[in-house]
Design a protein around this motif. Structure first.
Motif, mmCIF file in Angstrom:
data_model
loop_
_atom_site.group_PDB
_atom_site.id
_atom_site.type_symbol
_atom_site.label_atom_id
_atom_site.label_comp_id
_atom_site.label_asym_id
_atom_site.label_seq_id
_atom_site.Cartn_x
_atom_site.Cartn_y
_atom_site.Cartn_z
ATOM 1 N N HIS A 156 67.632 13.560 -53.085
ATOM 2 C CA HIS A 156 67.597 13.415 -51.619
ATOM 3 C C HIS A 156 66.716 14.505 -51.014
ATOM 4 C CE1 HIS A 156 71.035 16.285 -51.700
ATOM 5 N NE2 HIS A 156 70.582 16.674 -50.538
ATOM 6 N N HIS A 158 66.429 17.127 -49.158
ATOM 7 C CA HIS A 158 66.830 18.415 -48.592
ATOM 8 C C HIS A 158 66.142 19.492 -49.424
ATOM 9 C CE1 HIS A 158 70.790 17.082 -46.410
ATOM 10 N NE2 HIS A 158 69.699 16.781 -45.738
ATOM 11 N N HIS A 161 66.533 20.587 -53.091
ATOM 12 C CA HIS A 161 66.244 19.647 -54.180
ATOM 13 C C HIS A 161 64.803 19.137 -54.191
ATOM 14 C CE1 HIS A 161 70.553 19.684 -54.639
ATOM 15 N NE2 HIS A 161 70.689 19.247 -53.400
ATOM 16 N N HIS A 226 75.093 11.098 -47.817
ATOM 17 C CA HIS A 226 74.713 12.506 -47.592
ATOM 18 C C HIS A 226 73.399 12.564 -46.807
ATOM 19 C CE1 HIS A 226 74.457 16.804 -48.387
ATOM 20 N NE2 HIS A 226 73.229 16.625 -48.806
HETATM 21 ZN ZN LIG Z 1 71.644 17.969 -49.295
#
Ligand SMILES: [Zn+2]
Length: 343
Positions: A156, A158, A161, A226
């Motif tokens: 994902h 963010h 990551h 998320h």
């Molecule tokens: Zn995250």
């Protein structure tokens, strides 16, 4: 009863009713927490504590990303490049975990290299300041060639990551894979964002995607919640030549959901979707991308200790063990949804 006490008692009745409406009976919340705790056992204690128990406010630890793009990303150095926090707080050496799966994480976040017969699939990239010491140097230390990276899959968008994606794409020509809504968010970032902005390559929609490289096929499952484009995976590895199926669960934290019932429901449905895919493919190993919750660092170090004949791999559980993880995720989400008054 005088007039004042009548007013007070009806007022407290109103307050009581409002409180009861705002939150489900604690017995219902407690039942979900008890179910999650039982499913967690000793194996998933970290995940249980982080997801089921209301969070105490905490400071930004090393490389803690609070929001899209890593809102709590570290300060920038003189040249505008993101400055790494104190290495003593995050550095972890790389480990070969399975015959063809290598851990390249920090003590807080995981990145993985999956070696196939036709190159490497890299799973998650950590903060920009970790790309060189953990991913590139880590691969080299383990005898892998970073130029063999063919795909970089971002679970994902963010910062904790995805900040290494643009650099790995630029240096090695790797194709970046992301969920459609997370690509949209990524492409809106300024070029000066930490780690830069990758060019759009492979876009995964709600139906998921089958990614094949050489002898390895990875089942990519769309698991929004998320973030709207969160992805999870099921893929094969080998342990001393024996094939093992891995379920990689992403998008763990739910702290920002509040009273948004639709978002809780989407997250719960996603957990059930990846749990089904894991069951269908017979996954007996569970990985997530936060080494601080799933104990990946500790387990990776354990892999280096010689095993007795017949002793099982430190990451191996069972099909039932993998399902219990998703029960923890689902039950904690149900408890937190009620606790937040989401209807
Ligand atoms: Zn995250």
């Amino acid at each position: 009863m005088n007039r004042t006490s009548i007013v007070i008692s009806s007022l407290s009745a109103v307050l009581l009713t409002t409180a009861a409406l705002a939150q489900a009976p604690s017995s219902e919340i407690d039942a979900h927490i008890a179910a999650a705790k039982a499913a967690a056992g000793q194996e998933y204690r970290g995940t249980f504590v982080n997801l089921c128990l209301p969070a105490a406010p905490r400071g930004g630890g090393p490389g803690r990303a609070a929001g899209p793009g890593g809102a709590a990303a570290p300060a920038r150095g003189a040249a505008g490049a993101p400055q790494a926090p104190d290495r003593a707080n995050w550095y972890a050496p790389p480990y070969k975990v399975f015959d063809n799966l290598y851990w390249l994480g920090t003590r807080q976040h995981s990145s993985w290299a999956l070696q196939t017969s036709a190159g490497i699939i890299l799973i998650d990239t950590n903060f920009a300041w970790a790309t060189e010491p953990e991913i590139i140097d880590g691969m080299t230390k383990l005898g892998l060639n970073p130029s063999d990276i063919k795909y970089v899959i971002i679970s994902h968008a963010h910062g904790d990551h995805d900040q290494g994606a643009a650099e790995l794409q630029k240096r090695y020509g790797a194709q970046v894979v992301m969920g459609a809504p997370d690509w949209e968010a990524t492409l809106k970032r300024p070029e000066t964002a930490p780690g830069g902005v990758p060019k759009q390559n492979i876009v995964v929609g709600p139906e998921g995607h089958k990614l094949t490289l050489g002898d390895t096929t990875m089942q990519i499952v769309s698991t929004p919640g998320h973030t709207p484009g969160t992805l999870s995976y099921v893929f094969p590895v080998k342990d001393q030549g024996r094939p093992i199926m891995v379920a990689y669960s992403d998008g763990t934290l739910t702290g920002a959901f509040g009273a948004d019932a639709a978002r809780w429901d989407e997250y719960i449905a996603s957990q059930q979707r990846i749990a089904r895919a894991a069951a269908e493919l017979g996954a007996t190993v569970l990985l997530s991308n936060h080494s601080e919750y799933d104990g990946a660092y500790t387990k990776a170090r354990l892999v280096g200790v010689p095993r007795q004949p017949g002793e099982q791999h430190p990451f191996l559980t069972s099909t039932e063990g993998v399902q219990r993880y998703f029960t923890v995720m689902t039950e904690c989400a149900m408890a937190s949804k009620l606790r937040n008054g989401a209807k």
